[in-house]
Design a protein around this motif. Structure first.
Motif, PDB file in Angstrom:
ATOM      1  N   UNK A  40     -12.793  68.500  62.891  1.00  0.00           N
ATOM      2  CA  UNK A  40     -13.813  67.590  62.739  1.00  0.00           C
ATOM      3  C   UNK A  40     -15.243  67.846  61.888  1.00  0.00           C
ATOM      4  N   UNK A  41     -16.196  67.991  60.763  1.00  0.00           N
ATOM      5  CA  UNK A  41     -16.892  68.983  60.373  1.00  0.00           C
ATOM      6  C   UNK A  41     -18.010  67.480  60.562  1.00  0.00           C
ATOM      7  N   UNK A  42     -19.102  67.646  61.316  1.00  0.00           N
ATOM      8  CA  UNK A  42     -20.079  66.936  61.629  1.00  0.00           C
ATOM      9  C   UNK A  42     -21.429  67.535  60.934  1.00  0.00           C
ATOM     10  N   UNK A  43     -22.382  66.176  61.272  1.00  0.00           N
ATOM     11  CA  UNK A  43     -23.618  66.596  60.940  1.00  0.00           C
ATOM     12  C   UNK A  43     -24.302  67.705  61.634  1.00  0.00           C
ATOM     13  N   UNK A  44     -24.273  68.079  62.828  1.00  0.00           N
ATOM     14  CA  UNK A  44     -24.485  69.401  63.622  1.00  0.00           C
ATOM     15  C   UNK A  44     -23.771  70.893  63.033  1.00  0.00           C
ATOM     16  N   UNK A  45     -23.105  70.878  62.954  1.00  0.00           N
ATOM     17  CA  UNK A  45     -22.158  71.647  61.834  1.00  0.00           C
ATOM     18  C   UNK A  45     -22.787  72.260  60.844  1.00  0.00           C
ATOM     19  N   UNK A  46     -23.958  71.404  59.961  1.00  0.00           N
ATOM     20  CA  UNK A  46     -24.416  71.953  58.601  1.00  0.00           C
ATOM     21  C   UNK A  46     -24.964  73.190  58.229  1.00  0.00           C
ATOM     22  N   UNK A  47     -25.871  72.543  59.781  1.00  0.00           N
ATOM     23  CA  UNK A  47     -26.928  74.218  59.528  1.00  0.00           C
ATOM     24  C   UNK A  47     -26.277  75.477  59.643  1.00  0.00           C
ATOM     25  N   UNK A  48     -25.243  75.493  60.437  1.00  0.00           N
ATOM     26  CA  UNK A  48     -24.523  76.600  61.192  1.00  0.00           C
ATOM     27  C   UNK A  48     -23.790  77.006  59.370  1.00  0.00           C
ATOM     28  N   UNK A 206     -12.210  54.559  52.835  1.00  0.00           N
ATOM     29  CA  UNK A 206     -11.593  54.911  53.046  1.00  0.00           C
ATOM     30  C   UNK A 206     -11.511  56.801  54.131  1.00  0.00           C
ATOM     31  N   UNK A 207     -12.007  57.245  53.297  1.00  0.00           N
ATOM     32  CA  UNK A 207     -12.911  58.460  53.094  1.00  0.00           C
ATOM     33  C   UNK A 207     -13.041  58.948  54.823  1.00  0.00           C
ATOM     34  N   UNK A 208     -12.588  59.799  55.146  1.00  0.00           N
ATOM     35  CA  UNK A 208     -13.188  60.051  56.224  1.00  0.00           C
ATOM     36  C   UNK A 208     -14.025  61.071  56.410  1.00  0.00           C
ATOM     37  N   UNK A 209     -15.325  61.017  57.302  1.00  0.00           N
ATOM     38  CA  UNK A 209     -16.094  61.346  57.506  1.00  0.00           C
ATOM     39  C   UNK A 209     -16.701  63.011  57.645  1.00  0.00           C
TER      40      UNK A 209
END
Length: 320
Positions: A40-48, A206-209
């Protein structure tokens, strides 16, 4: 294009797809272990993810104001290509977020991007409510003298609510008129457009985060260069299908324009080009598998679903 001759499909892998696969590999390596576990992609992954892109890119090695601005411009275009949802003040506010990029890149806090999508959903829901009221009004009728700007590139974002309302009604008039032009009774066309608007709004909500964030990551990749792409897990699955030679396409790049699937370009040597029946700019209204398969209306259908309908095993036939 339902009257065109069927064509035999062959393999479709572009150089762009190969570049995208390399970038995807780099991004997957950059994801924290937690992401690999939960997928699951979340905000904490964006910088990486951004760091991996800059590390592997041949000419862009640092986050610049220009790169931030281009990312946000791309993001707006991905969310509202037709320029019928956002106000100009919305767009200005989104572009102003470019000043937050350096700090977000450093500390990993990209939650302001989630707020942009929340604004987008608010505009989607507002427009759905207006569309339902407009189409259900007793006085609704096609306005034969109404002038519409069909090309989104020639439109501008609405300066106020009244202009936004007018743009929304222009789009509804166009969609109803299209259905009437191909033989749908006016009453049926109105009902169909209303249902499709409801389905479209539901699809966005309904798009997932991780899918919502994936749009932003793709906007970033597009800002790097035209050949860099972010592959979601669905995209990776599609790529594996192509590499495994299990399903094949017709060799055409498709784009959704106001609910209509449009041929944007053809792959040199692909079946679509070889057939001589398709050219860039053509609009696809229905798809049928095999020589006798029933045509399925694809107006307003999600582009990914259209692609899945066109694909088939090597040597089979698809008719458009």
């Amino acid at each position: 294009m339902a009257d065109k001759e069927p064509m035999t499909m062959t393999k479709h892998i572009t150089a762009r797809g190969m570049l995208a696969a390399r970038v995807a590999a780099a991004l997957l390596l950059a994801l924290p272990a937690r992401a690999a576990k939960y997928d699951q992609l979340n905000e904490s992954h964006l910088s990486s993810l951004k760091s991996a892109c800059l590390q592997w890119h041949v000419s862009k090695g640092a986050l610049t104001p220009e790169l931030a601005a281009a990312t946000l411009s791309n993001y707006v275009e991905l969310l509202d290509y037709g320029k019928v949802l956002f106000l100009q003040e919305d767009v200005d506010g989104i572009h102003a977020l470019r000043v937050k990029f350096p700090q977000a890149y450093a500390n990993g806090d990209w939650h302001f991007i989630t707020n942009v999508f929340a604004l987008f959903l608010t505009r989607v829901d507002d427009q759905l409510a207006h569309a339902q009221a407009y189409l259900s009004a007793e006085e609704f009728a096609l306005e034969t003298e109404r002038e519409l700007v069909a090309d989104p590139k020639k439109r501008r974002f609405a300066a106020n609510r009244e202009e936004l309302r007018r743009a929304a009604e222009d789009a509804l008039q166009y969609q109803v008129a299209y259905l009437v032009a191909i033989g749908e009774p006016l009453t049926g066309a109105v009902v169909k457009v209303a249902k499709r608007r409801e389905r479209q709004a539901r699809k966005f909500n309904e798009l997932k985060h991780e899918q919502r964030l994936g749009l932003f990551v793709n906007a970033w990749c597009m800002a790097l260069d035209p050949h860099t792409s972010y592959l979601s897990f669905d995209d990776v699955e599609d790529f594996q299908i192509n590499m495994g030679l299990s399903l094949e396409g017709i060799g055409a790049l498709l784009q959704d324009e106001d609910g209509v699937t449009v041929i944007k370009s053809l792959t040199p040597g692909g079946p679509a080009e070889k057939s001589g029946l398709i050219k860039p700019g053509d609009k696809v209204f229905a798809v049928a598998q095999g020589d006798r398969g029933e045509f399925v209306d694809i107006y307003d259908m999600d582009l990914r679903d259209v692609v899945k309908m066109i694909r088939g095993k090597k040597g089979t036939t698809v008719r458009l």
